[in-house]
Design a protein around this motif. Structure first.
Motif, mmCIF file in Angstrom:
data_model
loop_
_atom_site.group_PDB
_atom_site.id
_atom_site.type_symbol
_atom_site.label_atom_id
_atom_site.label_comp_id
_atom_site.label_asym_id
_atom_site.label_seq_id
_atom_site.Cartn_x
_atom_site.Cartn_y
_atom_site.Cartn_z
ATOM 1 N N TYR A 269 51.253 10.667 40.180
ATOM 2 C CA TYR A 269 50.477 11.161 39.014
ATOM 3 C C TYR A 269 49.381 10.059 39.033
ATOM 4 C CZ TYR A 269 54.449 13.884 37.660
ATOM 5 O OH TYR A 269 55.323 14.774 37.549
ATOM 6 N N LEU A 270 49.317 8.754 39.203
ATOM 7 C CA LEU A 270 48.373 7.662 39.146
ATOM 8 C C LEU A 270 47.457 8.143 39.950
ATOM 9 C CD1 LEU A 270 47.253 5.119 38.334
ATOM 10 C CD2 LEU A 270 48.754 3.933 40.079
ATOM 11 N N THR A 271 48.004 8.391 41.365
ATOM 12 C CA THR A 271 46.959 8.584 42.452
ATOM 13 C C THR A 271 46.161 10.132 42.460
ATOM 14 O OG1 THR A 271 48.857 9.613 44.002
ATOM 15 C CG2 THR A 271 48.087 7.215 44.275
ATOM 16 N N GLU A 272 46.809 10.829 41.907
ATOM 17 C CA GLU A 272 45.956 12.048 41.495
ATOM 18 C C GLU A 272 44.969 12.106 40.397
ATOM 19 O OE1 GLU A 272 46.677 16.798 40.399
ATOM 20 O OE2 GLU A 272 48.500 15.677 40.601
ATOM 21 N N THR A 273 45.188 11.013 39.478
ATOM 22 C CA THR A 273 44.285 10.702 38.656
ATOM 23 C C THR A 273 43.111 10.197 39.177
ATOM 24 O OG1 THR A 273 46.073 10.418 36.942
ATOM 25 C CG2 THR A 273 43.807 9.658 36.297
ATOM 26 N N LEU A 274 43.212 9.344 39.950
ATOM 27 C CA LEU A 274 42.214 8.612 40.604
ATOM 28 C C LEU A 274 41.711 9.431 41.955
ATOM 29 C CD1 LEU A 274 44.007 5.173 41.282
ATOM 30 C CD2 LEU A 274 42.279 5.829 39.696
ATOM 31 N N GLY A 275 42.113 10.479 42.179
ATOM 32 C CA GLY A 275 41.712 11.295 43.248
ATOM 33 C C GLY A 275 41.935 10.867 44.653
ATOM 34 N N ILE A 276 43.015 10.073 44.882
ATOM 35 C CA ILE A 276 43.186 9.321 46.215
ATOM 36 C C ILE A 276 44.271 10.117 46.796
ATOM 37 C CG2 ILE A 276 43.838 7.600 47.398
ATOM 38 C CD1 ILE A 276 42.548 5.747 44.992
ATOM 39 N N PRO A 277 44.177 10.696 47.848
ATOM 40 C CA PRO A 277 45.075 11.558 48.711
ATOM 41 C C PRO A 277 46.323 10.492 49.229
ATOM 42 C CG PRO A 277 43.163 11.578 50.113
ATOM 43 C CD PRO A 277 43.013 10.958 48.831
ATOM 44 N N VAL A 278 47.362 10.486 48.921
ATOM 45 C CA VAL A 278 48.530 9.489 49.395
ATOM 46 C C VAL A 278 49.461 10.510 49.888
ATOM 47 C CG1 VAL A 278 47.893 7.750 47.852
ATOM 48 C CG2 VAL A 278 49.786 9.467 47.205
ATOM 49 N N SER A 279 50.561 9.808 50.582
ATOM 50 C CA SER A 279 51.495 10.276 51.238
ATOM 51 C C SER A 279 52.912 10.215 50.289
ATOM 52 C CB SER A 279 52.050 9.584 52.478
ATOM 53 O OG SER A 279 53.413 9.874 53.034
ATOM 54 N N THR A 280 53.239 11.536 50.047
ATOM 55 C CA THR A 280 54.625 11.551 49.237
ATOM 56 C C THR A 280 55.706 10.881 49.915
ATOM 57 O OG1 THR A 280 53.686 13.668 48.552
ATOM 58 C CG2 THR A 280 56.051 13.257 47.746
#
Length: 335
Positions: A269-280
């Motif tokens: 949720y934090l990375t989606e807020t920042l708009g950063i694509p991360v690996s689940t």
């Protein structure tokens, strides 16, 4: 127009593969703790993967991760052929890692493929890369699992201290119920992060084709289809990776499953807020390691973890190399 349709179909195929490749991320702990059967678990995860569409659209108000992916390469260097070759390379790497049960990142595979094809198109020039968008993603290859690990460590310590006087049998039953919620939260984060990546690629293809003027103009059917595809893919499962994630890193109890999944969800949720694509994959792996470390460091099978780390590091460069090779081959037939 035909080439654009082929690319969109290929993107949905990648999204579907991403779903069954990454199904393990959402369900590994809930299956290994025997809270749900594998079929029940993938069905549960698929529902919340799709529900993430509504969270991204109506709570976040935009598809931030998708916008980041679409802008990985400067717009003037994006062509339909670049996107086509990047998708082919990403699909190939995803299928290979799934076959060998390696929990690699579909996100970084897609980014690597996109970059490799664009660099090949620019005759080896790295000026095509939008480093302002790419570098945060690279940083979070390390940061996402580290954040997941630290959050999971403290959540586990907190829960253990709160429940130290509880009846063990009753506590385990409660945590089995809570794991349904934590697994759902993780699946929401997974859908919100991963489905958007393909949406970004399709948006970039539509801009390159001239169907839309800018990435934010992508029609509503694109994200809806992307979230549907990843949900259907999740229902197909990825049992080899479930085994690696759920049992080989460390043995997980329902209490620890709740902690790991909650930590993973918070990170996503934090990375989606920042708009950063991360690996689940990276995120939940870090969370599982954090849970294991609360018992003792030796509870974590570090040999498996080091192997996973190498797979993470190599994903972007290998995907980029494969995409460059695919581009040169495709270029012989499509001018």
């Amino acid at each position: 127009m035909t080439f654009l349709i082929v690319i969109i179909i290929l993107a949905f195929v990648f999204d579907y593969i991403n779903g069954f490749h990454d199904a393990a991320n959402s369900i590994a702990t809930i299956v290994s703790t025997k809270v749900l059967t594998p079929f029940q678990a993938v069905l549960w995860a698929a529902v919340f993967n799709f529900a993430a569409f509504f969270m991204s659209k109506y709570i976040y108000g935009e598809f931030r991760v998708g916008n980041t992916i679409a802008k990985t390469i400067f717009e003037q260097y994006i062509t339909l052929k670049v996107i086509f070759c990047g998708l082919l390379a990403a699909i190939a790497w995803n299928l290979m890692t799934w076959w060998y049960g390696i929990p690699s990142s579909s996100s970084h595979t897609l980014i690597g493929g996109f970059i490799g094809a664009a660099v090949a198109n620019a005759h080896g020039s790295f000026d095509v890369i939008n480093y302002a968008k790419v570098m945060p993603t690279i940083y979070f290859i390390v940061l996402a699992p580290f954040i997941g690990m630290v959050v999971a460590f403290f959540i586990t310590i907190l829960i253990v201290n709160i429940c130290k006087r509880a009846n063990p049998f009753r506590a385990e039953n409660w945590f089995k119920r809570l794991q349904l919620l934590s697994s759902a939260a993780l699946s929401l984060g997974h859908g919100g992060n991963d489905a958007q990546k393909v949406m970004g690629i399709i948006a970039a293809a539509m801009v390159a084709h001239g169907s839309i003027d800018k990435i934010t103009d992508v029609p509503n059917w694109v994200p809806l289809c992307c979230f549907t595809a990843i949900g259907l893919g999740t229902m197909s499962g990825g049992w080899k990776i479930v085994k690696t994630m759920g049992t080989r890193i460390t043995k997980v109890t329902p209490l620890e499953g709740v902690a790991a999944e909650t930590a993973g969800a918070i990170t996503l949720y934090l990375t989606e807020t920042l708009g950063i694509p991360v690996s689940t994959t990276h995120t939940i792996t870090g969370s599982i390691i954090g849970v294991g470390a609360t018992k003792r460091l030796s509870a974590v099978r570090w040999g498996v973890t080091v192997s996973l780390l190498w797979a993470w590091i190599m994903t972007i460069p290998i995907s980029a190399l494969v995409a460059a090779v695919v581009y040169f081959i495709v270029n012989l037939f499509i001018k």
